[in-house]
Enzyme design. Sequence first.
Site, mmCIF file in Angstrom:
data_model
loop_
_atom_site.group_PDB
_atom_site.id
_atom_site.type_symbol
_atom_site.label_atom_id
_atom_site.label_comp_id
_atom_site.label_asym_id
_atom_site.label_seq_id
_atom_site.Cartn_x
_atom_site.Cartn_y
_atom_site.Cartn_z
ATOM 1 N N GLU A 1 -15.174 -39.464 27.027
ATOM 2 C CA GLU A 1 -13.861 -38.899 27.317
ATOM 3 C C GLU A 1 -13.927 -38.446 28.774
ATOM 4 O OE1 GLU A 1 -12.792 -35.142 25.546
ATOM 5 O OE2 GLU A 1 -10.668 -35.428 26.013
ATOM 6 N N ARG B 1 -28.263 -36.237 18.968
ATOM 7 C CA ARG B 1 -28.112 -36.092 20.409
ATOM 8 C C ARG B 1 -29.398 -35.567 21.028
ATOM 9 N NH1 ARG B 1 -23.539 -32.271 21.316
ATOM 10 N NH2 ARG B 1 -24.005 -32.788 23.464
ATOM 11 N N LYS C 1 -21.030 -30.193 27.466
ATOM 12 C CA LYS C 1 -20.048 -30.235 28.547
ATOM 13 C C LYS C 1 -19.414 -28.869 28.737
ATOM 14 C CE LYS C 1 -18.193 -34.867 28.111
ATOM 15 N NZ LYS C 1 -16.940 -35.607 27.900
#
Length: 563
Positions: free
Chosen positions: A37, A264, A274
């Site tokens: 994104e 992850r 983020k």
Amino acid sequence: MNQADPKPSLNFIEAIIEEDLRNNKNESRIHTRFPPEPNGYLHIGHAKSICLNFGLAEKYKGMCNLRFDDTNPTKEEEEYVESIIEDISWLGFDWEGRLFYASDYFDQLYEWAEKLISDGKAYVDELTSAEISEQRGTVTKAGEESPFRDRAVEENLELFRAMRDGKFKEGEKVLRAKIDMSSPNMHMRDPVIYRVLHESHQRTGDKWCVYPMYDFAHGQSDYFEGITHSICTLEFEIHRPLYDWFLDNLIDTKYRPRQIEFARLNISYTVMSKRKLLELVEEGLVNGWDDPRLPTISGLRRRGYTPEAIRNFADRVGVAKRDNVIDVALLEHSLREDLNVKAPRVMAVLNPLKVVITNYPEDKEEELPAENNPEDESMGSRMIPFSREIYIEKEDFMEDPPKKFFRLAPGKEVRLKNAYIINCESVVKNPDTGEITELHCTYDPETKSGMPNSAKKVKGTLHWVSAQHAIDAEVRLYDRLFLDEDPAGKKDGSDFKDYLNPDSLKILNNCKLEPDYAAAKAGDHFQFQRIGYFVVDTVDSVEGKPVFNRTVPLRDSWARKNK
RNA sequence: UGUCCGAUAGUGUAACUGGCAACACGUCUGACUCUGAAUCAGAAGACUCCAGGUUCGAACCCUGGUCGGACAACCA
């Protein structure tokens, strides 16, 4: 042991792929994608995913697309698109022109939303978001159905088109999939699939005022692109039934993409979300997204990491489904391994201490040869100036050294790398402060490197620079950003920022460097011998006046032993 | 007190799918060294979460538990 090639072990995703290949699933095509994104900068966790997706495509002779998941115009910006493209290219991956955006599919997605409505599988709800949230229930309690759930198809269609045509304000109406309000999976309780957003989109401008939600866009985008293996992180595991539900209800082909989730990447002594990274940037705790202390790709690049080091690291961390925290030492190992063979050696003195070689002629100066990289002869050699006054590292001298100190001390001798063996005769101090200001040494002309009598053994070898020839340089010593191994994982209510390392950056302004390196170019890597790997900063260096960032120190068993 | 996922040396990942628990990083020794780097040689470190069961044989299969993670944005 059978010496026949031991079957290389596969990670669980490769095992799935090979199984699919055996079954000729999707006509044995392998097609992956990396779907960021554009709302932030990429970090090394993304690099793991990039390496995985592009790596799988390469390994199985397939393809990998780059697709921006840009379904939320309120959060996404072009700046991020550009940085993401730059970072992936820098890592060395090529999407071969297959650069897509979820917004490329807004027309098709809209049509599919109407199809769902026509099939009685979606409805326009006019509850407020608070009301929807309330009647969704909890993880242990079933939700209740919206009073608008059983509208007629025609009315739903009319309302949805009115949403599209801008007849409603944001939040006034949403389109929901009609699934199961009592599902144990919250994501199946009539999820919102379209919302009104009177916001201009970076790519589609003002064409739309309704935008699809992630769940209604992602799997379908995979389908449009012919993706076979849609690899994402564990937090989307619970979305998978929804991913499949949309496909079940919208498509009717033998081909179908499959979502697979992996754990992850986490690394010790840093943060990897983020949101937290954004917080550090916005609060000015670091100097922008490319601050060399950040685990962002742009930060690592500026710090002096190489794409090869990051890719090797990504290979080594493996792929599995359990939560993990990788020791930052593994990252640093991958880095040193790459830089060791690539970085030219240079002598640089970070904290200079002047040494006068009293028996060396005052007006004499000579040029001594030095090899650029003992690991790679093809990198050649250079000439370095030597004269009566030189600088050595402050910490390479001790007036009262411990037994195993192999460096300079009163009455002791050391080898000057590429030059002579010197002997320390006396120490000059500032009479007021007692600070050591100068060392007086003598040299033995017979011990010049390369000469027949130079084979004499001494315990220590020091790096040095000629005082009159050396150039001054600014050197930035970066260290880990956090003092705690797991700053974000605390359950005592403390904030990750409580663990920031106050000494994560030290700026040295009086460093002395071999004269040639005034011409070093931004991005050039060097090994300052006996100290570490450094890179010329790409932002603050100016022509002829490079600024050096410490990428990573050399391993130092002496320092370790003395801890 | 729901559903889903996970658990193997300090860390991470393997174990040819039921057959001697291995590799990497880290740690510690030693050798070598004109970088206390690199390189080389070696060592220590694992009741494979627990308890039962199946089996000649279980890290792997079954049952029950424990612990950890994810999920209740009109974010992705």
